[in-house]
Design a protein around this motif. Structure first.
Motif, PDB file in Angstrom:
ATOM      1  N   GLY A  97       0.725  -1.275  -0.112  1.00  0.00           N
ATOM      2  CA  GLY A  97      -0.013  -0.110   0.075  1.00  0.00           C
ATOM      3  C   GLY A  97       0.896   1.189  -0.078  1.00  0.00           C
ATOM      4  N   PHE A  98       0.141   2.216   0.202  1.00  0.00           N
ATOM      5  CA  PHE A  98       0.904   3.537   0.171  1.00  0.00           C
ATOM      6  C   PHE A  98       0.485   4.458   1.501  1.00  0.00           C
ATOM      7  CE2 PHE A  98      -2.866   4.246  -2.431  1.00  0.00           C
ATOM      8  CZ  PHE A  98      -3.577   5.253  -2.063  1.00  0.00           C
ATOM      9  N   GLY A  99       1.152   5.458   1.922  1.00  0.00           N
ATOM     10  CA  GLY A  99       0.768   6.165   2.970  1.00  0.00           C
ATOM     11  C   GLY A  99       1.734   5.993   4.336  1.00  0.00           C
ATOM     12  N   GLU A 100       2.104   4.966   4.326  1.00  0.00           N
ATOM     13  CA  GLU A 100       3.179   4.322   5.571  1.00  0.00           C
ATOM     14  C   GLU A 100       4.631   5.226   5.373  1.00  0.00           C
ATOM     15  OE1 GLU A 100       3.140   0.408   6.439  1.00  0.00           O
ATOM     16  OE2 GLU A 100       0.956   0.081   6.772  1.00  0.00           O
ATOM     17  N   ARG A 101       5.144   5.342   4.034  1.00  0.00           N
ATOM     18  CA  ARG A 101       6.227   5.779   3.870  1.00  0.00           C
ATOM     19  C   ARG A 101       6.404   6.742   2.611  1.00  0.00           C
ATOM     20  NH1 ARG A 101      10.188   0.772   2.813  1.00  0.00           N
ATOM     21  NH2 ARG A 101       8.480  -0.555   1.270  1.00  0.00           N
ATOM     22  N   THR A 102       7.074   7.794   2.568  1.00  0.00           N
ATOM     23  CA  THR A 102       7.097   8.431   1.191  1.00  0.00           C
ATOM     24  C   THR A 102       7.575   7.560   0.059  1.00  0.00           C
ATOM     25  OG1 THR A 102       7.492  10.635   2.587  1.00  0.00           O
ATOM     26  CG2 THR A 102       8.206  10.549   0.140  1.00  0.00           C
ATOM     27  N   GLU A 103       6.833   7.929  -1.024  1.00  0.00           N
ATOM     28  CA  GLU A 103       7.295   6.969  -2.301  1.00  0.00           C
ATOM     29  C   GLU A 103       7.363   8.134  -3.475  1.00  0.00           C
ATOM     30  OE1 GLU A 103       5.018   4.111  -5.377  1.00  0.00           O
ATOM     31  OE2 GLU A 103       4.381   4.197  -3.115  1.00  0.00           O
ATOM     32  N   PHE A 104       8.264   7.612  -4.217  1.00  0.00           N
ATOM     33  CA  PHE A 104       8.762   8.319  -5.440  1.00  0.00           C
ATOM     34  C   PHE A 104       8.549   7.220  -6.628  1.00  0.00           C
ATOM     35  CE2 PHE A 104      11.315  10.565  -2.177  1.00  0.00           C
ATOM     36  CZ  PHE A 104      10.833  11.790  -2.466  1.00  0.00           C
ATOM     37  N   CYS A 105       7.488   7.452  -7.261  1.00  0.00           N
ATOM     38  CA  CYS A 105       7.031   6.517  -8.449  1.00  0.00           C
ATOM     39  C   CYS A 105       7.344   7.108  -9.726  1.00  0.00           C
ATOM     40  CB  CYS A 105       5.833   6.213  -8.255  1.00  0.00           C
ATOM     41  SG  CYS A 105       5.121   4.754  -9.498  1.00  0.00           S
ATOM     42  N   VAL A 106       8.312   6.756 -10.614  1.00  0.00           N
ATOM     43  CA  VAL A 106       8.850   7.297 -11.846  1.00  0.00           C
ATOM     44  C   VAL A 106       8.176   6.267 -12.892  1.00  0.00           C
ATOM     45  CG1 VAL A 106      10.964   7.714 -13.387  1.00  0.00           C
ATOM     46  CG2 VAL A 106      10.891   8.027 -10.551  1.00  0.00           C
ATOM     47  N   GLY A 107       7.800   6.641 -14.303  1.00  0.00           N
ATOM     48  CA  GLY A 107       7.317   6.163 -15.173  1.00  0.00           C
ATOM     49  C   GLY A 107       6.009   6.318 -15.311  1.00  0.00           C
ATOM     50  N   GLY A 108       5.593   6.079 -16.950  1.00  0.00           N
ATOM     51  CA  GLY A 108       4.336   6.140 -17.494  1.00  0.00           C
ATOM     52  C   GLY A 108       3.596   4.860 -16.973  1.00  0.00           C
ATOM     53  N   PRO A 109       2.266   4.985 -17.125  1.00  0.00           N
ATOM     54  CA  PRO A 109       1.242   3.773 -16.801  1.00  0.00           C
ATOM     55  C   PRO A 109       1.267   2.556 -17.721  1.00  0.00           C
ATOM     56  CG  PRO A 109       0.114   5.621 -17.811  1.00  0.00           C
ATOM     57  CD  PRO A 109       1.405   6.111 -17.443  1.00  0.00           C
ATOM     58  N   ALA A 110       1.930   2.952 -18.927  1.00  0.00           N
ATOM     59  CA  ALA A 110       2.195   1.859 -20.067  1.00  0.00           C
ATOM     60  C   ALA A 110       3.487   0.788 -19.675  1.00  0.00           C
ATOM     61  CB  ALA A 110       2.367   2.394 -21.289  1.00  0.00           C
ATOM     62  N   SER A 111       4.192   1.075 -18.808  1.00  0.00           N
ATOM     63  CA  SER A 111       5.506   0.478 -18.396  1.00  0.00           C
ATOM     64  C   SER A 111       5.591   0.476 -17.011  1.00  0.00           C
ATOM     65  CB  SER A 111       6.708   0.991 -19.085  1.00  0.00           C
ATOM     66  OG  SER A 111       6.904   2.191 -18.535  1.00  0.00           O
ATOM     67  N   ASN A 112       4.694   0.939 -16.114  1.00  0.00           N
ATOM     68  CA  ASN A 112       4.979   1.182 -14.589  1.00  0.00           C
ATOM     69  C   ASN A 112       3.395   0.793 -14.093  1.00  0.00           C
ATOM     70  OD1 ASN A 112       5.089   1.445 -11.909  1.00  0.00           O
ATOM     71  ND2 ASN A 112       6.864   3.027 -12.171  1.00  0.00           N
ATOM     72  N   ARG A 113       3.251  -0.450 -13.635  1.00  0.00           N
ATOM     73  CA  ARG A 113       1.962  -0.877 -13.028  1.00  0.00           C
ATOM     74  C   ARG A 113       1.492  -0.238 -11.869  1.00  0.00           C
ATOM     75  NH1 ARG A 113       3.210  -6.855 -14.424  1.00  0.00           N
ATOM     76  NH2 ARG A 113       3.913  -6.949 -12.205  1.00  0.00           N
ATOM     77  N   ARG A 114       2.561   0.205 -11.095  1.00  0.00           N
ATOM     78  CA  ARG A 114       2.151   0.910  -9.773  1.00  0.00           C
ATOM     79  C   ARG A 114       1.765   2.261 -10.085  1.00  0.00           C
ATOM     80  NH1 ARG A 114       2.663  -0.132  -4.715  1.00  0.00           N
ATOM     81  NH2 ARG A 114       3.021   1.354  -3.007  1.00  0.00           N
ATOM     82  N   MET A 115       2.458   2.919 -11.271  1.00  0.00           N
ATOM     83  CA  MET A 115       1.844   4.420 -11.675  1.00  0.00           C
ATOM     84  C   MET A 115       0.657   4.197 -12.187  1.00  0.00           C
ATOM     85  SD  MET A 115       2.334   7.539 -11.933  1.00  0.00           S
ATOM     86  CE  MET A 115       4.239   7.717 -11.861  1.00  0.00           C
ATOM     87  N   LEU A 116       0.272   3.165 -12.913  1.00  0.00           N
ATOM     88  CA  LEU A 116      -1.312   3.097 -13.474  1.00  0.00           C
ATOM     89  C   LEU A 116      -2.157   3.004 -12.097  1.00  0.00           C
ATOM     90  CD1 LEU A 116      -3.395   2.679 -15.596  1.00  0.00           C
ATOM     91  CD2 LEU A 116      -2.862   0.185 -15.285  1.00  0.00           C
ATOM     92  N   ALA A 117      -1.735   2.269 -11.067  1.00  0.00           N
ATOM     93  CA  ALA A 117      -2.410   2.000  -9.872  1.00  0.00           C
ATOM     94  C   ALA A 117      -2.791   3.451  -9.207  1.00  0.00           C
ATOM     95  CB  ALA A 117      -2.156   1.145  -8.893  1.00  0.00           C
ATOM     96  N   HIS A 118      -1.716   4.285  -9.119  1.00  0.00           N
ATOM     97  CA  HIS A 118      -1.701   5.552  -8.377  1.00  0.00           C
ATOM     98  C   HIS A 118      -2.449   6.378  -9.284  1.00  0.00           C
ATOM     99  CE1 HIS A 118       1.004   4.233  -5.237  1.00  0.00           C
ATOM    100  NE2 HIS A 118       1.998   4.546  -5.861  1.00  0.00           N
ATOM    101  N   MET A 119      -2.457   6.562 -10.251  1.00  0.00           N
ATOM    102  CA  MET A 119      -3.246   7.348 -11.323  1.00  0.00           C
ATOM    103  C   MET A 119      -4.727   7.095 -11.106  1.00  0.00           C
ATOM    104  SD  MET A 119      -0.788   7.953 -14.745  1.00  0.00           S
ATOM    105  CE  MET A 119      -1.934   9.131 -15.478  1.00  0.00           C
ATOM    106  N   SER A 120      -5.246   5.857 -11.128  1.00  0.00           N
ATOM    107  CA  SER A 120      -6.526   5.382 -11.186  1.00  0.00           C
ATOM    108  C   SER A 120      -6.947   5.988  -9.767  1.00  0.00           C
ATOM    109  CB  SER A 120      -6.793   4.032 -11.447  1.00  0.00           C
ATOM    110  OG  SER A 120      -6.299   3.662 -12.600  1.00  0.00           O
ATOM    111  N   ALA A 121      -6.205   5.749  -8.821  1.00  0.00           N
ATOM    112  CA  ALA A 121      -6.710   5.860  -7.209  1.00  0.00           C
ATOM    113  C   ALA A 121      -6.752   7.532  -6.957  1.00  0.00           C
ATOM    114  CB  ALA A 121      -5.968   5.166  -6.187  1.00  0.00           C
ATOM    115  N   MET A 122      -5.627   8.248  -7.629  1.00  0.00           N
ATOM    116  CA  MET A 122      -5.550   9.757  -7.012  1.00  0.00           C
ATOM    117  C   MET A 122      -5.715  10.540  -7.789  1.00  0.00           C
ATOM    118  SD  MET A 122      -2.305   8.772  -3.925  1.00  0.00           S
ATOM    119  CE  MET A 122      -1.424   7.654  -5.113  1.00  0.00           C
ATOM    120  N   LEU A 123      -5.572  10.229  -9.210  1.00  0.00           N
ATOM    121  CA  LEU A 123      -5.634  11.327 -10.277  1.00  0.00           C
ATOM    122  C   LEU A 123      -6.557  10.871 -11.273  1.00  0.00           C
ATOM    123  CD1 LEU A 123      -1.904  12.001 -10.828  1.00  0.00           C
ATOM    124  CD2 LEU A 123      -3.360  13.273  -9.400  1.00  0.00           C
TER     125      LEU A 123
END
Length: 260
Positions: A97-123
């Motif tokens: 999950g997220f929120g317990e520690r600061t996270e830096f996530c790099v890359g677009g949703p096509a190649s980074n599944r975590r970025m895709l999840a973050h964008m769906s949830a927060m953007l």
């Protein structure tokens, strides 16, 4: 003790007191500056931070893209200054999950599944065209009703976002670009401008759309702020159809303001 000796002693004492006061003042200002940086990044002393990167899709062996490595270097000094520790993970092994520690996530949703999840949830108001076929809309951002298409090497866009689920949670920083070099450009912009961003946004979330100008000549150095798209990015997406979007009408971006 004659007057000359007394004056010398008093001068030495005054110089020592002045030096001590100056040192205390500089130390106080340095600590206040450090605390502001720690609050902005959510990185108190000895805290943990997570850096999530892509795997380089062009490499024959599992490897991190070189521009993602450069992005890591852009931020590592800031993280070290805050007295925090960093853990590096690729997007395919980060299952938490997220929120317990600061996270830096790099890359677009096509190649980074975590970025895709973050964008769906927060953007939810952002879509990115992830079609692999070449075309004018490849990699295009759609934010609200606006579309931002790239011209590779000439005009490219990247989202720089700081988002948090609540006041008591650590923030997530997103660097979502149309090309790998734009991810590095966004991390460099954050490293250079975090004090100004902290004064403007404080502990609140923000989403900035940045334009990287002529990267084929200037690399990640020439970055302009297109707009603060926080409201549109966090609002529900206006569904009007479209294909290949994980993230449109061709709109002209707002006039760019040169980054400081």
């Amino acid at each position: 003790m004659n007057d000359d000796v007394r004056n010398i002693v008093l001068g030495v004492i005054a110089a020592g007191v002045s030096a001590a006061i100056g040192w205390l003042a500089r130390t106080y200002l340095w600590r206040r500056k450090l605390r502001r940086k720690q609050v902005f990044f959510g990185l108190p002393d000895n805290s943990e931070t997570l850096f999530v990167v892509n795997r380089d899709p062009g490499a024959t062996e599992p490897a991190v893209h070189r521009f993602d490595v450069f992005a890591l270097l852009e931020l590592s000094a800031l993280i070290k200054d805050c007295g925090a520790n960093m853990q590096l993970m690729t997007q395919d092994v980060s299952h938490q999950g997220f929120g317990e520690r600061t996270e830096f996530c790099v890359g677009g949703p096509a190649s980074n599944r975590r970025m895709l999840a973050h964008m769906s949830a927060m953007l939810p108001g952002v879509r990115m065209n992830t079609e692999k076929e070449k075309g004018p809309n490849r990699g295009a951002f759609r934010i609200g009703t606006e579309t931002y298409r790239m011209e590779p090497g000439t005009t490219e866009y990247v989202l720089l976002a700081k988002v948090a689920a609540g006041r008591q949670t650590r923030p997530v920083f997103l660097f979502c670009g149309q090309r790998a070099i734009t991810n590095q450009a966004a991390t460099r912009y954050l490293a250079r401008n975090h004090e100004r961003l902290a004064r403007k946004h404080g502990s609140h979330s923000f989403v900035l759309l940045l334009k990287v100008v002529n990267s084929q000549a200037y690399g990640p150095d020439l970055v302009e702020v297109v707009a603060d798209v926080t409201r549109a990015a966090q609002a529900p997406f206006p569904e009007t159809g479209g294909t290949g979007e994980s993230g449109g009408s061709a709109q002209t971006p707002a006039p760019a303001t040169p980054a400081s």
